[in-house]
Enzyme design. Structure first.
Site, mmCIF file in Angstrom:
data_model
loop_
_atom_site.group_PDB
_atom_site.id
_atom_site.type_symbol
_atom_site.label_atom_id
_atom_site.label_comp_id
_atom_site.label_asym_id
_atom_site.label_seq_id
_atom_site.Cartn_x
_atom_site.Cartn_y
_atom_site.Cartn_z
ATOM 1 N N ASN A 1 0.754 -1.170 -0.102
ATOM 2 C CA ASN A 1 0.107 0.003 0.299
ATOM 3 C C ASN A 1 0.918 1.258 0.014
ATOM 4 O OD1 ASN A 1 0.724 -0.983 2.687
ATOM 5 N ND2 ASN A 1 -1.117 0.482 3.336
ATOM 6 N N GLU B 1 0.513 5.327 0.759
ATOM 7 C CA GLU B 1 -0.426 6.460 1.109
ATOM 8 C C GLU B 1 0.153 7.628 0.563
ATOM 9 O OE1 GLU B 1 -0.827 5.561 5.339
ATOM 10 O OE2 GLU B 1 -2.104 3.697 4.937
ATOM 11 N N CYS C 1 -4.344 0.655 -2.267
ATOM 12 C CA CYS C 1 -4.084 -0.308 -1.482
ATOM 13 C C CYS C 1 -3.044 -1.280 -2.179
ATOM 14 C CB CYS C 1 -5.298 -1.405 -1.433
ATOM 15 S SG CYS C 1 -6.628 -0.416 -0.494
ATOM 16 N N GLU D 1 -3.343 -4.550 -2.841
ATOM 17 C CA GLU D 1 -3.701 -5.611 -4.091
ATOM 18 C C GLU D 1 -3.769 -5.161 -5.211
ATOM 19 O OE1 GLU D 1 -4.900 -4.854 -0.809
ATOM 20 O OE2 GLU D 1 -6.170 -6.400 -0.004
ATOM 21 N N CYS E 1 -10.399 -4.743 0.732
ATOM 22 C CA CYS E 1 -11.492 -3.673 0.625
ATOM 23 C C CYS E 1 -12.492 -3.878 -0.385
ATOM 24 C CB CYS E 1 -10.854 -2.384 0.684
ATOM 25 S SG CYS E 1 -10.429 -1.951 -0.961
HETATM 26 N N1 THU Z 1 -5.150 -1.414 2.517
HETATM 27 C C1 THU Z 1 -4.694 -2.186 1.631
HETATM 28 O O1 THU Z 1 -3.618 -1.989 1.177
HETATM 29 N N2 THU Z 1 -5.279 -3.280 1.615
HETATM 30 C C2 THU Z 1 -6.373 -3.703 2.130
HETATM 31 O O2 THU Z 1 -6.937 -4.884 2.011
HETATM 32 C C3 THU Z 1 -6.967 -3.116 3.101
HETATM 33 C C4 THU Z 1 -6.442 -1.710 3.429
HETATM 34 C C5 THU Z 1 -4.446 -0.365 3.126
HETATM 35 C C6 THU Z 1 -5.135 1.058 2.516
HETATM 36 C C7 THU Z 1 -4.444 2.177 3.419
HETATM 37 O O3 THU Z 1 -3.077 2.500 3.102
HETATM 38 C C8 THU Z 1 -4.139 1.196 4.666
HETATM 39 O O4 THU Z 1 -4.367 -0.068 4.376
HETATM 40 C C9 THU Z 1 -5.197 1.379 5.757
HETATM 41 O O5 THU Z 1 -6.489 1.408 5.357
#
Ligand code: THU
Length: 160
Positions: free
Chosen positions: A61, A63, A72, A74, A111
């Site tokens: 991920n 940010e 994310c 994935e 998500c």
């Molecule tokens: N996130 C992911 O990378 N994958 C998931 O399946 C759930 C959430 C990340 C998004 C964000 O950077 C952090 O986790 C918190 O939500």
């Protein structure tokens, strides 16, 4: 009126009982959590995908101070793979996550937006993508991304 029940099948494995190919992919996802840029949530997610030629690509991920600009793990993995190797199907996806207390005990669950993207992958390559969700307690193995999205919307639904 009648009730419609939907059934979802999840295989729950101890890490040690996973077949080698699956276990290796999960290990790559765990390692990929180190590549996360998770300055705001401190929730580090790693993804690893296997392509139809057996090769592996990872994602983590990313940010951003402007929240919606992040992505994310994935989707970073899936989009990178499709951008570089559009001709190769994605056969498997593994996900792992850790926070300040370490790797999550319960399997991490993608998500809704990532699930939708996974559905598109299956639709695009016309084959199921096995999903492996890691937790220190064990691994959920789901035969196809569509099992994670009951009542899904895919290109077929555009035809009515
Ligand atoms: N996130 C992911 O990378 N994958 C998931 O399946 C759930 C959430 C990340 C998004 C964000 O950077 C952090 O986790 C918190 O939500």
């Amino acid at each position: 009126m009648k009730e419609i029940g939907l059934h979802i099948k999840i295989h729950f494995y101890e890490m040690e009982e996973l077949p080698k190919e699956e276990r290796e992919l999960v290990e790559r996802a765990i390692a990929a959590t180190d590549h996360a840029y998770a300055k705001y949530s401190n929730f580090r997610v790693g993804a690893a995908i296997r392509l139809s030629d057996g090769s592996v690509m990872i994602g983590a991920n990313q940010e951003n101070a402007a929240f919606p600009s992040g992505l994310c793990a994935e989707r970073t993995a899936i989009f990178a793979a499709q951008a570089q190797y559009p001709e190769k199907a994605i056969t498997m996806l593994a996900v792992a996550a850790r926070n300040e207390n370490g790797l999550l005990k319960e399997p991490v669950t993608p998500c809704g937006s990532c699930r939708q993207v996974m559905l598109e992958v299956e639709d695009r390559y016309q084959q199921p993508m096995k999903v492996l969700l890691y937790g220190t307690d064990g691994v959920y193995v789901i035969d196809s991304a569509k099992d994670m999205v009951p009542l899904s919307f895919i290109s077929e639904n555009l035809k009515g």
